[in-house]
Design an enzyme around this catalytic site. Structure first.
Site, PDB file in Angstrom:
ATOM      1  N   ARG A 247      23.534   2.065 -67.308  1.00  0.00           N
ATOM      2  CA  ARG A 247      23.739   3.261 -66.490  1.00  0.00           C
ATOM      3  C   ARG A 247      22.885   3.232 -65.220  1.00  0.00           C
ATOM      4  O   ARG A 247      23.348   3.661 -64.150  1.00  0.00           O
ATOM      5  CB  ARG A 247      23.418   4.509 -67.323  1.00  0.00           C
ATOM      6  CG  ARG A 247      23.711   5.800 -66.590  1.00  0.00           C
ATOM      7  CD  ARG A 247      23.728   6.976 -67.557  1.00  0.00           C
ATOM      8  NE  ARG A 247      24.107   8.214 -66.892  1.00  0.00           N
ATOM      9  CZ  ARG A 247      23.282   9.250 -66.719  1.00  0.00           C
ATOM     10  NH1 ARG A 247      22.026   9.173 -67.150  1.00  0.00           N
ATOM     11  NH2 ARG A 247      23.706  10.339 -66.121  1.00  0.00           N
TER      12      ARG A 247
ATOM     13  N   HIS B  44      30.773   3.771 -71.647  1.00  0.00           N
ATOM     14  CA  HIS B  44      30.424   4.835 -72.603  1.00  0.00           C
ATOM     15  C   HIS B  44      30.716   4.432 -74.047  1.00  0.00           C
ATOM     16  O   HIS B  44      30.669   5.276 -74.935  1.00  0.00           O
ATOM     17  CB  HIS B  44      31.146   6.138 -72.235  1.00  0.00           C
ATOM     18  CG  HIS B  44      30.629   6.777 -70.987  1.00  0.00           C
ATOM     19  ND1 HIS B  44      31.193   7.880 -70.391  1.00  0.00           N
ATOM     20  CD2 HIS B  44      29.561   6.448 -70.203  1.00  0.00           C
ATOM     21  CE1 HIS B  44      30.513   8.201 -69.299  1.00  0.00           C
ATOM     22  NE2 HIS B  44      29.526   7.354 -69.160  1.00  0.00           N
TER      23      HIS B  44
HETATM   24  C1  HEM Z   1      33.388   7.794 -64.569  1.00  0.00           C
HETATM   25  C2  HEM Z   1      32.400   8.592 -64.222  1.00  0.00           C
HETATM   26  C3  HEM Z   1      31.184   8.783 -65.075  1.00  0.00           C
HETATM   27  C4  HEM Z   1      30.640   9.964 -65.434  1.00  0.00           C
HETATM   28  C5  HEM Z   1      31.121  11.346 -65.031  1.00  0.00           C
HETATM   29  C6  HEM Z   1      29.518   9.666 -66.278  1.00  0.00           C
HETATM   30  C7  HEM Z   1      28.673  10.617 -66.823  1.00  0.00           C
HETATM   31  C8  HEM Z   1      27.700  10.365 -67.768  1.00  0.00           C
HETATM   32  C9  HEM Z   1      26.889  11.366 -68.399  1.00  0.00           C
HETATM   33  C10 HEM Z   1      26.947  12.854 -68.131  1.00  0.00           C
HETATM   34  C11 HEM Z   1      26.072  10.729 -69.279  1.00  0.00           C
HETATM   35  C12 HEM Z   1      25.034  11.385 -70.186  1.00  0.00           C
HETATM   36  C13 HEM Z   1      23.713  11.498 -69.440  1.00  0.00           C
HETATM   37  C14 HEM Z   1      22.693  12.352 -70.156  1.00  0.00           C
HETATM   38  O1  HEM Z   1      23.058  13.255 -70.875  1.00  0.00           O
HETATM   39  O2  HEM Z   1      21.490  12.124 -69.949  1.00  0.00           O
HETATM   40  C15 HEM Z   1      26.365   9.337 -69.204  1.00  0.00           C
HETATM   41  C16 HEM Z   1      25.736   8.355 -69.940  1.00  0.00           C
HETATM   42  C17 HEM Z   1      25.990   7.019 -69.823  1.00  0.00           C
HETATM   43  N1  HEM Z   1      26.806   6.427 -68.864  1.00  0.00           N
HETATM   44 FE1  HEM Z   1      28.128   7.364 -67.688  1.00  0.00          FE
HETATM   45  N2  HEM Z   1      29.398   8.318 -66.429  1.00  0.00           N
HETATM   46  C18 HEM Z   1      30.403   7.729 -65.703  1.00  0.00           C
HETATM   47  C19 HEM Z   1      30.601   6.378 -65.536  1.00  0.00           C
HETATM   48  C20 HEM Z   1      29.806   5.391 -66.093  1.00  0.00           C
HETATM   49  C21 HEM Z   1      29.877   3.997 -65.751  1.00  0.00           C
HETATM   50  C22 HEM Z   1      30.801   3.403 -64.694  1.00  0.00           C
HETATM   51  C23 HEM Z   1      28.972   3.356 -66.530  1.00  0.00           C
HETATM   52  C24 HEM Z   1      28.625   1.896 -66.585  1.00  0.00           C
HETATM   53  C25 HEM Z   1      29.495   0.931 -66.377  1.00  0.00           C
HETATM   54  C26 HEM Z   1      28.339   4.361 -67.355  1.00  0.00           C
HETATM   55  C27 HEM Z   1      27.405   4.114 -68.310  1.00  0.00           C
HETATM   56  C28 HEM Z   1      26.770   5.091 -69.067  1.00  0.00           C
HETATM   57  C29 HEM Z   1      25.935   4.777 -70.205  1.00  0.00           C
HETATM   58  C30 HEM Z   1      25.706   3.406 -70.790  1.00  0.00           C
HETATM   59  C31 HEM Z   1      25.421   5.995 -70.667  1.00  0.00           C
HETATM   60  C32 HEM Z   1      24.409   6.205 -71.808  1.00  0.00           C
HETATM   61  C33 HEM Z   1      23.004   6.082 -71.255  1.00  0.00           C
HETATM   62  C34 HEM Z   1      21.892   6.216 -72.271  1.00  0.00           C
HETATM   63  O3  HEM Z   1      22.142   6.356 -73.470  1.00  0.00           O
HETATM   64  O4  HEM Z   1      20.729   6.217 -71.827  1.00  0.00           O
HETATM   65  N3  HEM Z   1      28.849   5.584 -67.033  1.00  0.00           N
HETATM   66  N4  HEM Z   1      27.347   9.127 -68.255  1.00  0.00           N
END
Ligand code: HEM
Ligand SMILES: *[C@@H]1O[C@H](CO)[C@@H](O)[C@H](O)[C@H]1NC(C)=O
Ligand SMILES: *[C@@H]1O[C@H](CO)[C@@H](O)[C@H](O)[C@H]1NC(C)=O
Length: 316
Positions: A61, A192
């Site tokens: 992320r 995700h």
């Molecule tokens: C498409 C639009 C996207 C939105 C709206 C979005 C939104 C989010 C949100 C709200 C979270 C939770 C954050 C939290 O509660 O602290 C999250 C976590 C995460 N996102 Fe996304 N995301 C998107 C795209 C992506 C992309 C493109 C990637 C990587 C290729 C990604 C990888 C991750 C990962 C791996 C997590 C978990 C992080 C952790 O556990 O520390 N996301 N995302």
């Protein structure tokens, strides 16, 4: 190596720098200047992820949030100070972006092996790839040669990283603004398949959305009350320790955790691709890897632009 030297030569001519050096990344960029780089990063990531599996997700992320704000330039790694406002406290990152200590550890080891040579932006690109591999996902060759920004932009982080409340149209246009197609967006959202989200990011979905599996909503409400408990975590995918295609199976079953996740399968243009990925993990793995390379190419600083930061948290 001939091509690398040629590239370096072009890039030290200032007039040519902007036209020739932008986006000219190369897999062999550090082959002679830091031959052990990839081993150092992989070993450090293995240690970190074995200790705490979630770090693979957190670093993936960070790379996304770095690349979407003025390109993949390590800007997200800069700490705020009394006189410098960076991106760490922008809305999408505050109390949320994590894994910075892992990047620090890698940088320290890389500096010990190859002083003042490898950018923080490249370390993040390699670490993100390695985290995916370590959780069972695809591998890909990471083009290198990014340099580190001397600036960061909290306002760009606030406006250019999509919110989980986004509609499909908004997601498509925000990725399009970075040169990524709707299909790239759908494949990259498969990130995700690992990691967690806080209650505050999916509360509205589990209480108010109608395109949600009822038993899934009930389960998630049990640990994410209508008010309070904002920081309580839920897995983004039922198999969050494995980088697999289950994220898409969830979407078809209307069990996406974020509103933005379910937007990919809600009667719109991405439904067919979501179905394909839900039944064909190899296609997802291939498309995800290709889209990660594409995302990693967003506006890199190259040639004589930017710098090789000594400490990823501070401009030199
Ligand atoms: C498409 C639009 C996207 C939105 C709206 C979005 C939104 C989010 C949100 C709200 C979270 C939770 C954050 C939290 O509660 O602290 C999250 C976590 C995460 N996102 Fe996304 N995301 C998107 C795209 C992506 C992309 C493109 C990637 C990587 C290729 C990604 C990888 C991750 C990962 C791996 C997590 C978990 C992080 C952790 O556990 O520390 N996301 N995302
Ligand atoms: C590393 O490189 C920097 C910048 O070139 C230099 O100032 C520093 O002394 C070097 N450190 C070591 C341990 O070689
Ligand atoms: C559900 O939507 C309403 C109307 O937009 C809003 O006032 C309320 O806070 C939402 N409930 C939750 C739990 O997010």
């Amino acid at each position: 190596m001939g091509s690398t030297k040629f590239f370096v030569t072009l890039c030290v001519v200032p007039l040519l720098a902007s036209s020739f050096c932008s986006a000219q990344l190369s897999a062999t960029f550090y082959a002679s200047t830091c031959p052990n780089l990839q081993t150092i990063v992989r070993n450090a990531m293995t240690g970190a992820v074995n200790g705490q599996p979630r770090l693979a997700a957190s670093i993936l992320r960070l790379f996304f949030h770095d690349c979407f704000v003025n390109g993949c330039d390590g800007s997200i790694l800069l700490d705020d100070t009394a006189t410098f406002t960076g991106e760490k406290n922008a809305n999408p990152n505050r109390n949320s972006a994590r894994g910075f200590e892992v990047i620090d550890t890698i940088k320290t080891r890389v500096e010990a092996a190859c002083n003042a040579t490898v950018s923080c932006a490249d370390i993040l690109a390699l670490a993100a790839r390695d985290g995916v591999v370590l959780r069972g996902g695809p591998s890909w060759t990471v083009p290198l040669g990014r340099r580190d920004a001397r600036t960061a932009s909290q306002s760009a982080a606030n406006s250019q990283i999509p919110s989980p409340a986004s509609s499909l149209a908004t997601l498509i246009s925000m990725f399009s603004a970075k040169g990524l197609s709707a299909g790239d967006m759908t494949a990259l959202s498969g990130g995700h398949t690992i990691g967690f989200a806080r209650c505050t990011t999916f509360r509205n979905r589990i209480y108010n959305d109608t395109n949600i599996d009822a038993s899934f909503a009930t389960t998630r409400r049990a640990s994410c009350p209508a008010s309070g408990g904002d920081a309580t975590l839920a897995p983004l995918d039922g198999t969050q320790t494995r980088f697999d295609n289950n994220y898409y199976t969830n979407l078809v079953a209307r069990r996406g955790l974020l509103h933005s996740d379910q937007e990919l399968f809600n009667g719109g243009s991405q439904d067919a691709l979501v179905r394909t990925y839900s039944t064909n993990g190899a296609t997802f793995a291939r498309d995800f890897a290709a889209a990660m390379v594409k995302m990693g190419n967003i506006s890199p600083l190259t040639g004589r632009n930017g710098e090789i930061r000594r400490n990823c948290r501070v401009v030199n």
